[in-house]
Scaffold this active site. Structure first.
Site, PDB file in Angstrom:
ATOM      1  N   ASN A 186       0.800  -1.102  -0.119  1.00  0.00           N
ATOM      2  CA  ASN A 186      -0.029   0.067  -0.181  1.00  0.00           C
ATOM      3  C   ASN A 186       0.822   1.243   0.034  1.00  0.00           C
ATOM      4  O   ASN A 186       0.268   2.216  -0.568  1.00  0.00           O
ATOM      5  CB  ASN A 186      -1.141   0.002   1.168  1.00  0.00           C
ATOM      6  CG  ASN A 186      -0.392  -0.373   2.445  1.00  0.00           C
ATOM      7  OD1 ASN A 186       0.549  -0.590   2.617  1.00  0.00           O
ATOM      8  ND2 ASN A 186      -1.214   0.265   3.423  1.00  0.00           N
TER       9      ASN A 186
ATOM     10  N   GLU B 294       4.451  -3.856  12.299  1.00  0.00           N
ATOM     11  CA  GLU B 294       3.701  -2.877  12.211  1.00  0.00           C
ATOM     12  C   GLU B 294       2.627  -3.750  11.178  1.00  0.00           C
ATOM     13  O   GLU B 294       2.676  -4.183  10.126  1.00  0.00           O
ATOM     14  CB  GLU B 294       4.341  -1.672  11.130  1.00  0.00           C
ATOM     15  CG  GLU B 294       5.374  -1.131  11.803  1.00  0.00           C
ATOM     16  CD  GLU B 294       5.077  -0.301  12.910  1.00  0.00           C
ATOM     17  OE1 GLU B 294       4.011   0.250  13.016  1.00  0.00           O
ATOM     18  OE2 GLU B 294       6.169   0.286  13.438  1.00  0.00           O
TER      19      GLU B 294
ATOM     20  N   CYS C 129      -3.010   1.361   6.898  1.00  0.00           N
ATOM     21  CA  CYS C 129      -3.223   0.903   8.158  1.00  0.00           C
ATOM     22  C   CYS C 129      -3.945   1.872   9.115  1.00  0.00           C
ATOM     23  O   CYS C 129      -4.496   1.902  10.061  1.00  0.00           O
ATOM     24  CB  CYS C 129      -1.937   0.136   8.667  1.00  0.00           C
ATOM     25  SG  CYS C 129      -0.751   1.525   8.519  1.00  0.00           S
TER      26      CYS C 129
ATOM     27  N   GLU D 224       8.590   2.884  14.569  1.00  0.00           N
ATOM     28  CA  GLU D 224       9.557   3.354  13.249  1.00  0.00           C
ATOM     29  C   GLU D 224       9.334   4.768  13.092  1.00  0.00           C
ATOM     30  O   GLU D 224       8.227   5.448  13.280  1.00  0.00           O
ATOM     31  CB  GLU D 224       8.843   2.551  11.892  1.00  0.00           C
ATOM     32  CG  GLU D 224       9.053   1.040  11.931  1.00  0.00           C
ATOM     33  CD  GLU D 224       8.617   0.495  10.631  1.00  0.00           C
ATOM     34  OE1 GLU D 224       7.563   0.889  10.071  1.00  0.00           O
ATOM     35  OE2 GLU D 224       9.409  -0.410  10.370  1.00  0.00           O
TER      36      GLU D 224
HETATM   37  P1  NAP Z   1      -0.167  -9.157   3.924  1.00  0.00           P
HETATM   38  O1  NAP Z   1      -0.928 -10.041   3.200  1.00  0.00           O
HETATM   39  O2  NAP Z   1       0.187  -9.467   5.360  1.00  0.00           O
HETATM   40  O3  NAP Z   1       1.391  -9.021   3.128  1.00  0.00           O
HETATM   41  C1  NAP Z   1       2.389  -7.889   3.570  1.00  0.00           C
HETATM   42  C2  NAP Z   1       3.499  -8.424   3.100  1.00  0.00           C
HETATM   43  O4  NAP Z   1       3.847  -9.906   3.814  1.00  0.00           O
HETATM   44  C3  NAP Z   1       3.680  -8.878   1.729  1.00  0.00           C
HETATM   45  O5  NAP Z   1       5.205  -8.445   1.295  1.00  0.00           O
HETATM   46  C4  NAP Z   1       3.427 -10.328   1.560  1.00  0.00           C
HETATM   47  O6  NAP Z   1       3.954 -10.823   0.370  1.00  0.00           O
HETATM   48  C5  NAP Z   1       4.185 -10.689   2.791  1.00  0.00           C
HETATM   49  N1  NAP Z   1       3.665 -12.184   3.305  1.00  0.00           N
HETATM   50  C6  NAP Z   1       2.317 -12.512   2.984  1.00  0.00           C
HETATM   51  N2  NAP Z   1       2.412 -13.811   3.810  1.00  0.00           N
HETATM   52  C7  NAP Z   1       3.555 -14.184   4.128  1.00  0.00           C
HETATM   53  C8  NAP Z   1       4.150 -15.236   4.620  1.00  0.00           C
HETATM   54  N3  NAP Z   1       3.678 -16.391   4.810  1.00  0.00           N
HETATM   55  N4  NAP Z   1       5.369 -15.173   4.929  1.00  0.00           N
HETATM   56  C9  NAP Z   1       6.329 -14.303   4.477  1.00  0.00           C
HETATM   57  N5  NAP Z   1       5.763 -13.104   4.064  1.00  0.00           N
HETATM   58  C10 NAP Z   1       4.448 -13.093   3.728  1.00  0.00           C
HETATM   59  O7  NAP Z   1      -0.692  -7.764   4.009  1.00  0.00           O
HETATM   60  P2  NAP Z   1      -1.525  -7.038   2.913  1.00  0.00           P
HETATM   61  O8  NAP Z   1      -2.786  -7.346   2.685  1.00  0.00           O
HETATM   62  O9  NAP Z   1      -0.535  -6.836   1.805  1.00  0.00           O
HETATM   63  O10 NAP Z   1      -1.336  -5.262   3.402  1.00  0.00           O
HETATM   64  C11 NAP Z   1      -2.239  -4.898   4.210  1.00  0.00           C
HETATM   65  C12 NAP Z   1      -2.164  -4.818   5.771  1.00  0.00           C
HETATM   66  O11 NAP Z   1      -0.943  -4.445   6.086  1.00  0.00           O
HETATM   67  C13 NAP Z   1      -3.220  -4.231   6.518  1.00  0.00           C
HETATM   68  O12 NAP Z   1      -3.589  -5.178   7.627  1.00  0.00           O
HETATM   69  C14 NAP Z   1      -2.518  -3.114   6.915  1.00  0.00           C
HETATM   70  O13 NAP Z   1      -3.269  -2.538   8.161  1.00  0.00           O
HETATM   71  C15 NAP Z   1      -1.143  -3.437   7.341  1.00  0.00           C
HETATM   72  N6  NAP Z   1      -0.230  -2.039   7.240  1.00  0.00           N
HETATM   73  C16 NAP Z   1       0.133  -1.858   8.511  1.00  0.00           C
HETATM   74  C17 NAP Z   1       1.100  -0.872   8.551  1.00  0.00           C
HETATM   75  C18 NAP Z   1       1.493  -0.341   9.721  1.00  0.00           C
HETATM   76  O14 NAP Z   1       2.632   0.349   9.920  1.00  0.00           O
HETATM   77  N7  NAP Z   1       0.986  -0.697  10.929  1.00  0.00           N
HETATM   78  C19 NAP Z   1       1.307  -0.045   7.356  1.00  0.00           C
HETATM   79  C20 NAP Z   1       0.726  -0.557   6.076  1.00  0.00           C
HETATM   80  C21 NAP Z   1      -0.067  -1.659   6.121  1.00  0.00           C
HETATM   81  P3  NAP Z   1       2.967 -11.213  -0.778  1.00  0.00           P
HETATM   82  O15 NAP Z   1       1.959 -10.045  -0.981  1.00  0.00           O
HETATM   83  O16 NAP Z   1       4.073 -11.071  -1.947  1.00  0.00           O
HETATM   84  O17 NAP Z   1       2.818 -12.561  -0.606  1.00  0.00           O
END
Ligand code: NAP
Length: 488
Positions: A161, A260, A294, A468
């Site tokens: 994102n 995060e 997020c 961070e």
């Molecule tokens: P996600 O599915 O958890 O993916 C995030 C990252 O993790 C991607 O690089 C993804 O790679 C990787 N990933 C997924 N499964 C994995 C596994 N089993 N092992 C290792 N890596 C793995 O999250 P998203 O849907 O992309 O992002 C949205 C989420 O991020 C929301 O919940 C949002 O709140 C959170 N977020 C939090 C913050 C914060 O600072 N708190 C900031 C931004 C976003 P692939 O997609 O290539 O599989």
């Protein structure tokens, strides 16, 4: 921006894995496609790392660790500062790249660029301020030296994102502290990280200090890296669900972790609020990044006596929003990242309506190319609706109500998440009470956007571990060492 500009830019993005300072093909020449979510078209085909490639990247980070830790802080600082200036010089093309792979409006990509780049500047300044202390122990028998050492090779997993900011927020403090890194960007948006890594090379970063392993199999590639005893730190930004799994994997090696994770931010509007400011704040907190942040306000909890007026005003603003491909100037709502995101927004709205809420505007997916969802306002959301407990991650503004301050606090805290909260009130004493009573790591008090490289970003409860940015950010990459020197 012309189509020719887009083609020229995309042709310049590296397609290999960056390992040990070389751009190389993945094992077996494997590749995967990156698509523009506004059109569904493939924009670049890039190397697809295997688990063995991941370990090769860790080998490179381990090999570079000692020399990088021994590099003078001023030199590390200068490299970060140089990268900051290069990113600033190329702001327009990096912003365009983010819009092409992620879909956000160009104006917002420019905003992310400015924000993300600040981490390079901030941590270039922090690199030369790592300090310790020296002093006599209470018994007077010895001098205590407390110093800070780099944690060591670190593995970063970033989401789609905020393609630049999520990378700089980890890479900059790690480099400032003297840690080498391997970064795995999300498969949907790896191009910005690849381009940024090439900028770090241009800024003089030695080989192996930052390694990039984009992959279509994130779990399979990450697990062996996390299990490798040479790794010292895991920093992840993404969903709470994946974060939980990674913490379990990291526990095996007792790794330092920074997490995060998910949000579900409450946005409280009290009857004494300046409603114009609250509406402005709501539009920013909800619709920035097409709701895919997020920090996005997830639950608008509004005092009953003003809820109708608040809903009327935000509906009017939402109906005037321009939807389209992010590259068109003036667009405020681009596509969602994929079909699954559209289906989720649709089902959360349907569930809320089934339980008694009313759609004031929007509520539907937009037919045609790309993965668009109408900006939406849903009012009168009832307790128990899924939209109040799940992250929407889309342009849906959901309004529930409260009767008094205690109920507002109870509703706001009724979640396993605790990243950020927003409060709109003109009562100063109430504002201070909310700082104490809301269980979140961050808060916007009459503010709809809070992120700043100089501030500690992070959550409590299941929204994460660690911070961070700010003075705190570099400490995620430092370990404290205590030495005793007896007084002779
Ligand atoms: P996600 O599915 O958890 O993916 C995030 C990252 O993790 C991607 O690089 C993804 O790679 C990787 N990933 C997924 N499964 C994995 C596994 N089993 N092992 C290792 N890596 C793995 O999250 P998203 O849907 O992309 O992002 C949205 C989420 O991020 C929301 O919940 C949002 O709140 C959170 N977020 C939090 C913050 C914060 O600072 N708190 C900031 C931004 C976003 P692939 O997609 O290539 O599989």
């Amino acid at each position: 921006m012309t189509a020719q500009n887009e083609t020229d830019l995309l042709a310049r993005i590296p397609t290999g894995l960056l390992i040990g300072g070389e751009w190389i093909a993945a094992e077996g020449g494997k590749t995967f496609d990156v698509r523009d979510p506004a059109t569904g078209e493939v924009i670049r085909t890039i190397a697809d790392a295997s688990p063995a490639d991941g370990i090769r990247a860790l080998d490179a980070a381990v090999a570079a660790q000692d020399a990088w830790a021994a590099t003078a802080p001023r030199k590390r600082s200068d490299i970060l500062r140089g990268a900051f200036e290069l990113v600033r010089d190329r702001a327009e093309e990096i912003a365009l790249l983010m819009t092409l792979e992620m879909g956000k409006p160009l104006s917002e990509a420019r905003g992310e660029l400015a924000y993300g780049n600040e981490f390079l500047r901030w941590f270039s300044e922090e690199a030369v301020r790592i300090s310790g202390r020296y002093g006599l122990n209470p018994e007077g028998t010895g001098n205590m030296i407390v110093s800070q050492r780099p944690v060591g090779p670190s593995y970063f997993i970033t989401p789609w994102n905020f393609p630049l900011a999520m990378a700089t927020r980890k890479i900059a403090p790690a480099l400032a502290a003297g840690c080498t890194t391997v970064i795995k960007p999300a498969a949907q948006t790896p191009l910005t990280t690849l381009y940024f890594a090439s900028i770090l090379q241009e800024a003089g970063l030695p080989a192996g200090v930052v390694n990039v392993i984009q992959t279509s199999t994130s779990g399979a590639v990450s697990a062996p890296i996390i299990a490798d005893p040479r790794l010292r730190k895991l920093s992840f930004t993404g969903s709470t669900e994946v974060g939980r799994r990674l913490i379990a994997q990291a526990a095996e090696g007792v790794l330092r972790v920074s997490m995060e994770l998910g949000g579900n931010a409450p946005f409280l509007v009290f009857a004494d609020a300046d409603l114009d400011k609250a509406v402005d704040g709501a539009m920013l907190a909800k619709f920035r990044n097409i709701g895919q942040a997020c920090t996005a306000a997830n639950r608008f909890i509004v005092e009953e006596s003003i809820a109708d007026e608040f809903a009327r005003r935000v509906t009017e603003r939402v109906q005037a929003m321009r939807i389209g491909r992010g590259t068109e100037e003036g667009v405020q709502i681009g596509p969602l990242i994929d079909e699954a995101a559209v289906a989720k927004a649709k089902s959360l709205v349907a569930d809320a309506v089934e339980r008694g809420a009313t759609v004031r505007t929007g509520g539907e997916a937009i037919e045609g190319a790309g993965t668009f969802f109408q900006p939406t306002v849903v009012a009168g959301v009832r307790p128990g609706s899924d939209i109040l407990s799940e992250e929407i991650f889309g342009p849906v503004l959901a309004i529930a109500t409260f009767r008094d301050e205690d109920e507002a606090v109870r509703l706001a805290n009724d979640t396993e998440f605790g990243l950020v909260s927003y409060v709109f009130t003109t009562d100063l004493a109430r504002g201070h009470r909310m700082i104490d009573r809301l269980e979140t790591g961050m808060m916007g008090l009459n503010a709809g956007v809070i992120s700043n490289a100089a501030a500690p970003f992070g959550g409590v409860k299941q929204s994460g571990v660690g911070r961070e940015g700010g003075f705190e950010g570099i400490h995620e990459y430092l370990s404290t060492k205590y030495t005793l020197l007896p007084v002779s």
